[in-house]
Design an enzyme around this catalytic site. Structure first.
Site, PDB file in Angstrom:
ATOM      1  N   ASN A 185     -10.270  -3.112  -6.402  1.00  0.00           N
ATOM      2  CA  ASN A 185      -9.632  -2.153  -7.337  1.00  0.00           C
ATOM      3  C   ASN A 185     -10.017  -1.969  -8.893  1.00  0.00           C
ATOM      4  OD1 ASN A 185      -6.564  -3.158  -5.908  1.00  0.00           O
ATOM      5  ND2 ASN A 185      -7.606  -1.410  -5.179  1.00  0.00           N
ATOM      6  N   ARG A 189     -11.368   1.680  -9.733  1.00  0.00           N
ATOM      7  CA  ARG A 189     -10.118   2.784  -9.968  1.00  0.00           C
ATOM      8  C   ARG A 189     -10.203   3.189 -11.496  1.00  0.00           C
ATOM      9  NH1 ARG A 189      -4.916   2.292  -6.124  1.00  0.00           N
ATOM     10  NH2 ARG A 189      -6.246   1.774  -4.180  1.00  0.00           N
ATOM     11  N   ARG A 209       1.602  -4.524   6.524  1.00  0.00           N
ATOM     12  CA  ARG A 209       0.882  -3.324   5.937  1.00  0.00           C
ATOM     13  C   ARG A 209       1.489  -2.224   6.139  1.00  0.00           C
ATOM     14  NH1 ARG A 209      -5.285  -2.075   4.582  1.00  0.00           N
ATOM     15  NH2 ARG A 209      -4.976  -0.332   2.892  1.00  0.00           N
ATOM     16  N   TRP A 247       2.945   7.912  -2.735  1.00  0.00           N
ATOM     17  CA  TRP A 247       4.272   7.992  -3.023  1.00  0.00           C
ATOM     18  C   TRP A 247       4.373   8.863  -4.359  1.00  0.00           C
ATOM     19  CZ3 TRP A 247       7.320   6.729  -7.324  1.00  0.00           C
ATOM     20  CH2 TRP A 247       8.687   6.729  -7.130  1.00  0.00           C
ATOM     21  N   ASP A 307       0.768  -1.357   0.051  1.00  0.00           N
ATOM     22  CA  ASP A 307       0.139   0.150  -0.060  1.00  0.00           C
ATOM     23  C   ASP A 307       0.678   1.198  -0.071  1.00  0.00           C
ATOM     24  OD1 ASP A 307      -2.253   1.478   0.193  1.00  0.00           O
ATOM     25  OD2 ASP A 307      -2.689   1.040   2.185  1.00  0.00           O
TER      26      ASP A 307
HETATM   27  C1  FPP Z   1      -1.996   0.079  -3.116  1.00  0.00           C
HETATM   28  O1  FPP Z   1      -1.460   1.300  -3.201  1.00  0.00           O
HETATM   29  C2  FPP Z   1      -1.498  -0.847  -4.484  1.00  0.00           C
HETATM   30  C3  FPP Z   1      -2.369  -1.303  -5.439  1.00  0.00           C
HETATM   31  C4  FPP Z   1      -3.673  -1.425  -5.342  1.00  0.00           C
HETATM   32  C5  FPP Z   1      -1.482  -2.006  -6.748  1.00  0.00           C
HETATM   33  C6  FPP Z   1      -0.317  -2.783  -6.238  1.00  0.00           C
HETATM   34  C7  FPP Z   1       0.326  -2.984  -7.355  1.00  0.00           C
HETATM   35  C8  FPP Z   1       1.690  -3.144  -7.731  1.00  0.00           C
HETATM   36  C9  FPP Z   1       2.767  -2.872  -6.772  1.00  0.00           C
HETATM   37  C10 FPP Z   1       2.146  -3.319  -8.920  1.00  0.00           C
HETATM   38  C11 FPP Z   1       1.939  -4.970  -9.280  1.00  0.00           C
HETATM   39  C12 FPP Z   1       3.036  -5.459  -9.993  1.00  0.00           C
HETATM   40  C13 FPP Z   1       3.979  -6.345  -9.542  1.00  0.00           C
HETATM   41  C14 FPP Z   1       4.915  -7.009 -10.409  1.00  0.00           C
HETATM   42  C15 FPP Z   1       3.898  -6.897  -8.073  1.00  0.00           C
HETATM   43  P1  FPP Z   1      -2.538   2.525  -3.578  1.00  0.00           P
HETATM   44  O2  FPP Z   1      -2.725   2.753  -5.059  1.00  0.00           O
HETATM   45  O3  FPP Z   1      -3.705   2.158  -2.712  1.00  0.00           O
HETATM   46  O4  FPP Z   1      -1.952   3.862  -2.897  1.00  0.00           O
HETATM   47  P2  FPP Z   1      -2.487   5.047  -2.165  1.00  0.00           P
HETATM   48  O5  FPP Z   1      -3.431   4.295  -0.892  1.00  0.00           O
HETATM   49  O6  FPP Z   1      -1.211   5.767  -1.563  1.00  0.00           O
HETATM   50  O7  FPP Z   1      -3.214   5.655  -3.005  1.00  0.00           O
END
Ligand code: FPP
Length: 239
Positions: A68, A71, A187, A25, A20
């Site tokens: 998700n 989004r 987390r 970031w 997360d």
């Molecule tokens: C949560 O952060 C992250 C996700 C919903 C997607 C995770 C996917 C990846 C790390 C890429 C996948 C690919 C590989 C190769 C593992 P968020 O977007 O909810 O962050 P935020 O809470 O700061 O908005």
């Protein structure tokens, strides 16, 4: 237990991570959210390699939840593209890396191309020991409902009797069938929720919540989480 003592203990067999904080970031840097996910994918590579160095047997990551899909189309496409690229590379390096891949989730909603890569990766890595489980179009409640439905179906077909259902038998109907429960769930990003992740499997897991955003998560952060895990007195409801 002194901090230094915890370093001598073996790591958990199974670590699960909610990756997360990618969006925040990116926002902090004035970048699009997809850049955050790209950095998150790099972080995953780094941490997966480090887990192997430590001797962790199973690493489970939340890559895409059933929620998700809400989004933007652009963000969903960006994450799918990263997964696609990662799997193409993983398939090319399969014999060298010797990592077993499993996918927890309903793959039917993925593009046929991505689904094929997932199934290929599972099939071609079956004999390897160190295992990465990608939760992809995954939801913990959805997983439990599907398992219940599958068991009921077998009862309706006369293959099973209701009284045969135990916790062990039910576990066999989950995506995680055959995989031991995670001892440690991490987390990052400061959020303190389970967000529908491994609801059944986390019954006795230790949760470690950390303030670092996932793309900034380093092997040192993983060490810290493992130390925290070792400091806790795990009693499984006993004394
Ligand atoms: C949560 O952060 C992250 C996700 C919903 C997607 C995770 C996917 C990846 C790390 C890429 C996948 C690919 C590989 C190769 C593992 P968020 O977007 O909810 O962050 P935020 O809470 O700061 O908005």
């Amino acid at each position: 237990m002194a901090l230094s003592d915890t370093n001598q203990l073996p790591p958990p067999r199974h670590i699960a991570i909610i990756m997360d904080g990618n969006g925040r970031w990116a926002k902090k840097r004035g970048l699009p959210r997809t850049a955050g996910h790209a950095a998150g994918a790099e972080s995953f590579r780094r941490i997966a390699n480090y887990c192997r160095t430590l001797g962790v047997e199973y690493l489970t990551v939340y890559a895409f939840s059933t929620e998700n899909w809400r989004r933007s189309q652009e963000e969903v496409a960006g994450i799918m593209k990263l997964l696609h690229r990662y799997l193409v590379e993983a398939l090319a390096d399969m014999e060298k890396n010797r990592v077993r891949f499993r996918f927890f989730g309903d793959l039917s909603r993925l593009t046929p191309e991505l689904r094929r890569l997932c199934l290929d990766a599972e099939r071609r890595s079956e004999e390897y020991d160190v295992q990465v489980n990608f939760c992809l179009n995954y939801g913990g409640r959805d997983e439990i409902v599907r398992a219940a439905r599958a068991f009921c179906q077998e009862v309706a077909e006369g293959k099973r009797a209701p009284e045969e259902l135990t916790e062990e038998v039910f576990s066999e109907y989950l995506y995680s069938s055959g995989v031991p429960d995670p001892e440690l769930i991490i987390r990052p990003s400061g959020e303190k929720r389970t967000s529908n992740f491994l609801l059944w499997q986390s019954a006795y897991s230790e949760y470690v919540f950390m303030n670092v955003l996932w793309p900034d998560f380093t092997p040192k952060d993983l060490d810290q989480a493992i130390e925290e895990y070792h400091r806790r007195n795990r009693r499984f409801g006993g004394t």
